[in-house]
Design a protein around this motif. Structure first.
Motif, PDB file in Angstrom:
ATOM      1  N   LEU A 107     -40.947 -26.714  21.442  1.00 39.49           N
ATOM      2  CA  LEU A 107     -42.084 -26.371  22.257  1.00 39.49           C
ATOM      3  C   LEU A 107     -43.288 -27.105  21.915  1.00 39.49           C
ATOM      4  CD1 LEU A 107     -42.193 -22.456  22.483  1.00 39.49           C
ATOM      5  CD2 LEU A 107     -41.729 -23.857  24.378  1.00 39.49           C
TER       6      LEU A 107
ATOM      7  N   LEU B  10     -47.426 -22.743  26.623  1.00 39.94           N
ATOM      8  CA  LEU B  10     -46.352 -22.673  26.891  1.00 39.94           C
ATOM      9  C   LEU B  10     -45.286 -21.356  26.749  1.00 39.94           C
ATOM     10  CD1 LEU B  10     -45.004 -26.133  25.358  1.00 39.94           C
ATOM     11  CD2 LEU B  10     -45.430 -25.674  27.890  1.00 39.94           C
TER      12      LEU B  10
ATOM     13  N   GLU C  38     -46.265 -19.221  29.461  1.00 42.06           N
ATOM     14  CA  GLU C  38     -45.516 -19.551  30.622  1.00 42.06           C
ATOM     15  C   GLU C  38     -44.025 -19.049  30.342  1.00 42.06           C
ATOM     16  OE1 GLU C  38     -43.912 -21.320  34.102  1.00 42.06           O
ATOM     17  OE2 GLU C  38     -45.992 -21.205  33.357  1.00 42.06           O
TER      18      GLU C  38
ATOM     19  N   ASN D 224     -37.660 -29.531  31.131  1.00 39.11           N
ATOM     20  CA  ASN D 224     -38.323 -30.374  30.396  1.00 39.11           C
ATOM     21  C   ASN D 224     -37.141 -31.472  29.997  1.00 39.11           C
ATOM     22  OD1 ASN D 224     -41.352 -30.119  30.177  1.00 39.11           O
ATOM     23  ND2 ASN D 224     -40.699 -28.084  30.052  1.00 39.11           N
TER      24      ASN D 224
ATOM     25  N   ALA E  38     -45.195 -29.668  24.386  1.00 41.76           N
ATOM     26  CA  ALA E  38     -46.711 -29.376  24.438  1.00 41.76           C
ATOM     27  C   ALA E  38     -47.431 -30.773  24.035  1.00 41.76           C
ATOM     28  CB  ALA E  38     -47.350 -28.455  23.409  1.00 41.76           C
TER      29      ALA E  38
ATOM     30  N   LEU F  35     -37.289 -23.007  30.532  1.00 42.14           N
ATOM     31  CA  LEU F  35     -38.404 -24.043  30.299  1.00 42.14           C
ATOM     32  C   LEU F  35     -37.929 -25.276  29.688  1.00 42.14           C
ATOM     33  CD1 LEU F  35     -41.557 -24.449  30.111  1.00 42.14           C
ATOM     34  CD2 LEU F  35     -41.368 -23.700  27.980  1.00 42.14           C
TER      35      LEU F  35
ATOM     36  N   LYS G  18     -50.409 -30.019  26.650  1.00 41.44           N
ATOM     37  CA  LYS G  18     -50.785 -28.646  26.891  1.00 41.44           C
ATOM     38  C   LYS G  18     -50.613 -27.855  25.226  1.00 41.44           C
ATOM     39  CE  LYS G  18     -48.653 -27.937  31.349  1.00 41.44           C
ATOM     40  NZ  LYS G  18     -47.477 -27.167  31.855  1.00 41.44           N
TER      41      LYS G  18
END
Length: 554
Positions: free
Chosen positions: A451, A465, A468, A260, A455, A256, A460
């Protein structure tokens, strides 16, 4: 450069390379074939060395007639071997085929050799002409990680995955032969080594790393070399998970993060597995990302399509005619012109670190490795000459990972992701994951603040997350259960998830669910079988007249 040739000193014949024999008093621990039926390895303890383990190479021996045939074939090949017609031809396969053709053509010149003898001759032709001569078995052994020669009259040492650092029975006895052998290694790597240029650092065929010295210029015991072996196929992230190097949650978390464009630095000591880890994590890049790698020696091997590979270059020539040296610093600056999503530097140790941190601070993703044994030592190196990264820029490298070679609970040596930190600011590091050496498991210690940053940027929630990450854990676990470990196959599945996330996740979830149900049924059947067995025993015992008395006594 024949292994069997001897040098006449006037007193006695001294072999160029000596293979110390396996003696009856040596206790054999393990033996396995490397090139069956011509070469095998025996691991044995040596009493005169304090029962130290030793690596014995045992190759099929040639008879005098077979030796003559081999030398004759070498002479013929040196005269009649023509270069292949196409540059795309497999050179090894071409030379072997030509050697067999010429051996059949001139077979009558060497009489009395059976088909078995010719196979032995061809083994030595391939070994000495195309391979690595006296260390060819070591190069072919997949269980070796490192091969080191410290000079003449010193046993060649290896790092074995099961027995760590142990000596071999191979000893170079002739300084001139060892010097010529090092020249051959350098030429195989496409480099030059001589009295004027006595040091070489290069890449051998198969991506093995060579470091060597020539003669007595910088090494009094004669020429030396060290070869760090690399797998033909890089480790995939699934193999790291299977080997317990990385756990599922950490792998999904890194997946993840890299999606990003979060920057990452991997630290560790020599041969801890930093480059291997970086290469495996590179499986997680999005298919459309543009990746630029910068290295001194090309070790990284990505499956990514949009990948620019840059390699530094030493200066050529002498005096005024000397060409310009292309450094990592030059290449990192150049890489910014390519508009990369990620800049990967194989290892930072100079002023290129300053440019990399500047690039990361401007929005590029960055990955690199560095030699350091802790996060504090890592930051000290970064902020000191010659790197000179300002403390204000340290937080630009969002994640720092320590990889270490550790002793596992069973006593064996393994490689583990020991710590994973998120960098909040200079001297402010949040430990997210740590490895427990007693249980050989990874533990999530603190919540991730990255995170929260992702977000906010993506609009989000943290819960979305985290969900996910759980979905990606399912996909990784599915690949692990299905045995999808090849780095290209793993990359294909990850790309499929990027393109069709719902379909890929559902497929993984359903097949994992099916496996769990079948395991539950298997467990239930075992329990029922156990109960049935117990009932039968009780029934049979109850028919025994002594059963009631026995039960009363109990």
């Amino acid at each position: 450069m024949s292994l069997k040739n001897k040098k006449d000193t006037g007193k006695k014949e001294i072999p160029e390379v000596e293979y110390l024999p396996l003696k009856p008093e040596n206790d054999i621990i393990e033996e396995y074939w490397v090139v069956k039926p011509f070469a095998k390895v025996v691991i044995a303890s040596v009493p005169e060395m304090g029962d130290q383990r030793m690596y014995f190479v045992q190759e099929v021996q040639l008879t005098p007639n077979e030796e003559r045939a081999k030398n004759k074939l070498f002479d013929i090949l040196s005269v009649e071997l023509e270069p292949p017609e196409s540059f795309e031809a497999d050179v090894r396969e071409y030379v072997i085929n030509e050697a067999r053709r010429l051996a059949n053509k001139y077979r009558r010149t060497v009489r009395g050799l059976s088909e078995e003898s010719w196979e032995k001759v061809m083994y030595y032709v391939e070994r000495d002409l195309l391979g690595y001569g006296p260390i060819d078995v070591l190069m072919r052994d997949p269980r070796l990680e490192d091969i080191s020669c410290d000079g003449v009259d010193r046993a060649v040492h290896v790092w074995h995955r099961d027995y760590e650092s142990i000596p071999t029975n191979i000893v170079f006895r002739d300084r001139n032969y060892l010097r010529e052998f090092v020249v051959k290694l350098a030429h195989m790597a496409g480099k030059h080594i001589s009295t004027a240029f006595p040091i070489v650092d290069a890449m051998l065929p198969g991506r093995h790393r060579l470091a060597a010295t020539f003669g007595e210029e910088v090494s009094p015991r004669g020429s030396t070399f060290t070869i760090r072996k690399f797998r033909q196929k890089p480790f995939s992230v699934i193999e790291l998970i299977a080997n317990r190097h990385t756990d599922l949650w950490t792998a999904a978390y890194i997946w993840l993060m890299l999606e990003n464009k979060i920057s990452m630095m991997i630290m560790g000591s020599t041969a801890a597995g930093k480059t291997t880890t970086l290469n495996a994590y590179a499986n997680f890049f999005k298919p459309g990302m543009k990746i630029v790698t910068v290295e001194e020696t090309p070790e990284l091997n990505l499956t990514h399509e949009n990948w620019v590979q840059l390699v530094s270059r030493e200066a050529y020539g002498l005096g005024e005619s000397k060409g310009k040296e292309i450094t990592l610093y030059d290449l990192v600056k150049l890489s910014l012109r390519y508009r990369p999503d990620y800049i990967i530097v194989g290892e930072v140790r100079g002023e290129e670190a300053f440019v990399l941190f500047q690039a990361v601070a401007t929005g590029h993703g960055g990955m690199c490795t560095i030699h350091a044994e802790s996060i504090n030592k890592c930051v000290q190196r970064l902020t000191s000459p010659p790197m000179n990264v300002s403390p204000a820029y340290i937080s630009s490298m969002n994640i720092m990972i320590l990889i270490d070679r550790v002793r596992l609970p069973g006593g064996k040596i393994g490689r583990r992701l020991r710590y994973l930190w998120e960098v909040e600011d200079f001297n402010k590091y949040r430990l997210i994951v740590k490895w427990d050496p007693r249980r050989d498991v990874h533990e999530q210690v603190n919540k991730s603040f990255l995170l929260q940053r992702i977000a906010e940027r993506e609009g989000k929630s943290i819960e979305e997350l985290e969900e996910e990450i759980e979905r990606r854990i399912a996909v990784l676990r599915w690949m692990l259960e299905k045995g999808i470990k090849d780095f290209r196959e793993v990359s294909n599945v990850i790309n499929q998830y990027y393109l069709f996330p719902e379909e890929t996740y559902e497929k993984a979830r359903m097949e994992l669910h099916t496996v769990e149900i079948s395991l539950e049924k298997e467990d239930i059947s075992k329990i029922l079988y156990s109960l049935r067995e117990r009932h039968d025993i009780i029934f049979r015992t109850s028919s025994n007249p002594h059963y009631k008395n026995k039960r009363n006594v109990e």
